[in-house]
Scaffold this active site. Sequence first.
Site, PDB file in Angstrom:
ATOM      1  N   ARG A 222       2.618  -3.136 -10.930  1.00  0.00           N
ATOM      2  CA  ARG A 222       3.720  -3.534 -10.061  1.00  0.00           C
ATOM      3  C   ARG A 222       5.016  -3.453 -10.863  1.00  0.00           C
ATOM      4  O   ARG A 222       5.064  -3.855 -12.040  1.00  0.00           O
ATOM      5  CB  ARG A 222       3.525  -4.968  -9.544  1.00  0.00           C
ATOM      6  CG  ARG A 222       2.481  -5.099  -8.436  1.00  0.00           C
ATOM      7  CD  ARG A 222       2.891  -4.408  -7.139  1.00  0.00           C
ATOM      8  NE  ARG A 222       1.918  -4.560  -6.067  1.00  0.00           N
ATOM      9  CZ  ARG A 222       0.907  -3.720  -5.821  1.00  0.00           C
ATOM     10  NH1 ARG A 222       0.742  -2.650  -6.575  1.00  0.00           N
ATOM     11  NH2 ARG A 222       0.086  -3.930  -4.817  1.00  0.00           N
ATOM     12  N   GLU A 251      11.177  -1.011  -4.696  1.00  0.00           N
ATOM     13  CA  GLU A 251      10.708   0.298  -4.254  1.00  0.00           C
ATOM     14  C   GLU A 251      11.240   0.539  -2.842  1.00  0.00           C
ATOM     15  O   GLU A 251      11.153  -0.375  -2.016  1.00  0.00           O
ATOM     16  CB  GLU A 251       9.181   0.349  -4.231  1.00  0.00           C
ATOM     17  CG  GLU A 251       8.583   0.316  -5.621  1.00  0.00           C
ATOM     18  CD  GLU A 251       7.060   0.332  -5.611  1.00  0.00           C
ATOM     19  OE1 GLU A 251       6.451   0.500  -4.523  1.00  0.00           O
ATOM     20  OE2 GLU A 251       6.471   0.172  -6.687  1.00  0.00           O
ATOM     21  N   HIS A 270       4.839   5.497  -6.252  1.00  0.00           N
ATOM     22  CA  HIS A 270       3.724   4.570  -5.978  1.00  0.00           C
ATOM     23  C   HIS A 270       2.557   5.314  -5.313  1.00  0.00           C
ATOM     24  O   HIS A 270       2.218   5.044  -4.146  1.00  0.00           O
ATOM     25  CB  HIS A 270       4.192   3.389  -5.116  1.00  0.00           C
ATOM     26  CG  HIS A 270       3.298   2.177  -5.274  1.00  0.00           C
ATOM     27  ND1 HIS A 270       3.745   0.897  -5.165  1.00  0.00           N
ATOM     28  CD2 HIS A 270       1.956   2.070  -5.530  1.00  0.00           C
ATOM     29  CE1 HIS A 270       2.732   0.046  -5.337  1.00  0.00           C
ATOM     30  NE2 HIS A 270       1.632   0.743  -5.570  1.00  0.00           N
TER      31      HIS A 270
HETATM   32  C1  DGY Z   1      -2.670  -1.561  -4.594  1.00  0.00           C
HETATM   33  O1  DGY Z   1      -3.712  -1.431  -3.938  1.00  0.00           O
HETATM   34  O2  DGY Z   1      -2.250  -2.655  -4.925  1.00  0.00           O
HETATM   35  C2  DGY Z   1      -1.969  -0.310  -4.957  1.00  0.00           C
HETATM   36  O3  DGY Z   1      -0.776  -0.545  -5.565  1.00  0.00           O
HETATM   37  C3  DGY Z   1      -1.843   0.570  -3.731  1.00  0.00           C
HETATM   38  O4  DGY Z   1      -1.670   1.857  -4.145  1.00  0.00           O
END
Ligand code: DGY
Length: 304
Positions: A222, A251, A270
């Site tokens: 993240r 984002e 992402h």
């Molecule tokens: C998640 O599943 O948390 C991922 O970031 C999605 O791609």
Amino acid sequence: MALVYVTREIIGDAMGRLRAAHDVVVWVKPEPPRPEELRAVVADAEGLLCMLTDRVDQDLLAAAPRLRAVANYAVGHDNIDLQASAARGIAVGVTPDVLTDATADLAFALLLAAARHLPEAAAAVAAGQWSTWEPTRWLGSDVHGATLGIVGFGRIGRAVARRAEGFEMTVLATPETPLEELLARSDFVTLHCPLTPATRHLIDARALSLMKPTAVLVNTARGAIVDQLALAAALRAAAIGGAALDVTDPEPMPPVDPLHGAPNLIVVPHIGSATYNARARMTELAVDNLLAALDGRPMPNPVG
Ligand code: DGY
């Protein structure tokens, strides 16, 4: 039959199972609903299949008085107010395991791309700048035999470690190796911890200052785990060797983000779980979570 709101179009046969059991309404626009738009469409929903771009907060829950089940189309769940959901008795589920390998593959792809300057080299060819074989240009760093620091040794962190074995890398991982030692010893640092109050800006100016000046930071977890201002400064000062990011904060990265134009930086939008297989299986898990909860059974993959 309950009304289930799905906040984006998603792939996978499992949507058929959801449609067979419930009234399903899908947000079909390419951009996610804005918070006020989402609040308006969930007024009668009992189930919600949402994306990491949707904030399931107090305001959203207040706008959805009939909501009983939330299936997040992600393994991360920092977009959901779990306390407020629990207080309302709303079940919350996620999609673990099925995206582990896709995300670990991407982390390794970013690591390799940064180590060997792949985006810049490919861009040079595309721009017609491949005039000869150059003995001193495009020099990168060895991945084989290097030291990899893995911050967060859960499912995805361990999957990255398995890939590193093939490259005969020395693997350090938190919490077994303390973060400061890991940062100081690693040639590549890859982040795989969840975003929590404890990990927000875990990689700050001080953490970056502990890294080797040649080291590369990879983030597929993240964005907010990294202090992005500090990262931009570290890249511009060549205090670290580079960064390769699948995630940013916020984002998408706004045009004024300080990271734009920073040297030795790769940013992709992402896409960690973006394989056909992973996304179709995420749909299966999300649908299973909703079907169970709306049927009064425990979700097979509840949060936590
Ligand atoms: C998640 O599943 O948390 C991922 O970031 C999605 O791609």
